[in-house]
Design a protein around this motif. Structure first.
Motif, short mmCIF file in Angstrom:
data_model
loop_
_atom_site.label_atom_id
_atom_site.label_comp_id
_atom_site.label_asym_id
_atom_site.label_seq_id
_atom_site.Cartn_x
_atom_site.Cartn_y
_atom_site.Cartn_z
N ARG A 113 0.81 -1.22 0.00
CA ARG A 113 0.00 0.00 0.00
C ARG A 113 0.84 1.27 0.00
N ALA A 114 2.12 1.16 0.33
CA ALA A 114 2.94 2.34 0.58
C ALA A 114 3.53 2.93 -0.69
N ARG A 115 3.75 4.24 -0.66
CA ARG A 115 4.49 4.88 -1.75
C ARG A 115 5.97 4.55 -1.65
N GLU A 116 6.47 4.55 -0.42
CA GLU A 116 7.88 4.24 -0.19
C GLU A 116 8.05 2.74 0.05
N ARG A 117 7.76 1.97 -0.97
CA ARG A 117 7.76 0.52 -0.81
C ARG A 117 9.14 -0.02 -0.45
N ASP A 118 10.17 0.51 -1.08
CA ASP A 118 11.51 -0.02 -0.83
C ASP A 118 11.92 0.19 0.62
N GLU A 119 11.57 1.35 1.16
CA GLU A 119 11.93 1.66 2.55
C GLU A 119 11.19 0.74 3.52
N LEU A 120 9.89 0.57 3.31
CA LEU A 120 9.13 -0.29 4.20
C LEU A 120 9.55 -1.75 4.08
N TYR A 121 9.83 -2.17 2.86
CA TYR A 121 10.26 -3.55 2.66
C TYR A 121 11.60 -3.80 3.36
N ALA A 122 12.51 -2.85 3.26
CA ALA A 122 13.81 -2.98 3.93
C ALA A 122 13.63 -3.08 5.44
N GLY A 123 12.69 -2.30 5.97
CA GLY A 123 12.41 -2.36 7.41
C GLY A 123 11.83 -3.69 7.83
N LEU A 124 10.91 -4.23 7.02
CA LEU A 124 10.33 -5.55 7.30
C LEU A 124 11.41 -6.62 7.32
N THR A 125 12.29 -6.58 6.33
CA THR A 125 13.36 -7.56 6.25
C THR A 125 14.32 -7.44 7.43
N ALA A 126 14.63 -6.21 7.81
CA ALA A 126 15.52 -6.00 8.96
C ALA A 126 14.89 -6.51 10.25
N ASP A 127 13.59 -6.31 10.42
CA ASP A 127 12.91 -6.80 11.62
C ASP A 127 12.91 -8.31 11.66
N LEU A 128 12.69 -8.95 10.53
CA LEU A 128 12.73 -10.41 10.46
C LEU A 128 14.14 -10.92 10.78
N ALA A 129 15.14 -10.17 10.37
CA ALA A 129 16.52 -10.57 10.67
C ALA A 129 16.80 -10.54 12.17
N VAL A 130 16.12 -9.65 12.91
CA VAL A 130 16.25 -9.63 14.36
C VAL A 130 15.78 -10.96 14.95
N ALA A 131 14.65 -11.46 14.43
CA ALA A 131 14.14 -12.76 14.88
C ALA A 131 15.11 -13.88 14.52
N ARG A 132 15.69 -13.81 13.33
CA ARG A 132 16.67 -14.83 12.94
C ARG A 132 17.87 -14.83 13.89
N GLU A 133 18.34 -13.65 14.24
CA GLU A 133 19.49 -13.55 15.15
C GLU A 133 19.15 -14.11 16.51
N ARG A 134 17.92 -13.87 16.98
CA ARG A 134 17.53 -14.40 18.28
C ARG A 134 17.45 -15.93 18.24
N LEU A 135 16.92 -16.46 17.16
CA LEU A 135 16.85 -17.91 17.01
C LEU A 135 18.26 -18.52 17.02
N ALA A 136 19.21 -17.78 16.45
CA ALA A 136 20.58 -18.27 16.40
C ALA A 136 21.34 -18.05 17.69
#
Length: 212
Positions: A186-209
């Motif tokens: 829905r966002a105009r700044e799709r790249d920015e929001l997508y990068a944030g989503l990916t970064a947040d998921l990476a936090v979960a990956r790091e915790r799992l590791a």
């Protein structure tokens, strides 16, 4: 009582709450009014041994028709973000806080409408039973509805996202909150929001590791 004339989901849960029995029983749920217009209930899907569960809001149009979570446009965004974050989709469990699709009919199109607070509350027993059957280590909450369903009405995505939250009022050890993948679409700044989503998921990956 979660809402007028509806008892909530608790009485529709099966006595033995395994994932298969829950997936079957949810099709008979009449705990709120959403079953009336939806094609079917959409239960979670993924690895029954998942250490990580991702919780969204509700099924969309594609999910309602297919009977599977996150198979539409938002699901494709999530799949790509998970891959870039280093999380294998086949090793997680994906589900929603609400199991039926709420929408407004506009001609032939069915337009997503967010579930009400009482509909989220009515459906909460399904989500809690699902998590109890899975017993994952952590959760990723995708959007405000998922966060409020598990952490209460005071939850705010912007104030909580991208960091590990603990302790929880559930059996999970920790949670990471982020935006719902549909927000990227829905966002105009799709790249920015997508990068944030990916970064947040990476936090979960790091915790799992064990590094978070």
């Amino acid at each position: 009582m979660p809402g007028p004339d509806f008892p909530g989901a608790e009485s529709f849960l099966p006595p033995r709450r395994s994932l298969p029995s829950l997936a079957t029983a949810v099709q008979g749920c009449r705990g709120c009014d959403l079953y009336r217009e939806a094609t079917q209930a959409v239960f979670g899907d993924g690895s029954a041994d998942a250490r990580l569960v991702l919780v969204g809001e509700q099924p969309g149009d594609a999910e309602d028709r297919a009977g599977e979570p996150f198979v539409g446009p938002a699901g494709r965004v999530l799949d790509r973000a998970l891959e870039e974050a280093g999380i294998a989709r086949e090793q997680v469990w994906v589900t929603n806080a609400v199991k039926h699709f709420r929408f407004t009919q506009q001609g032939k199109r069915r337009i997503h409408e967010s579930p009400s607070r009482w509909q989220v509350a009515a459906c909460q027993p399904w989500l809690l039973a699902e998590l109890d059957a899975l017993r994952p280590e952590g959760l990723v909450l995708l959007g405000a509805t998922a966060g409020k369903a598990l952490l209460g009405p005071g939850f705010r995505v912007g104030a909580s996202r991208g960091r590990v939250l603990e302790p929880l009022p559930t059996r999970q050890e920790w949670v990471v909150a982020t935006i719902h993948p549909s927000a990227v679409l829905r966002a105009r700044e799709r790249d920015e929001l997508y990068a944030g989503l990916t970064a947040d998921l990476a936090v979960a990956r790091e915790r799992l590791a064990g590094r978070g």
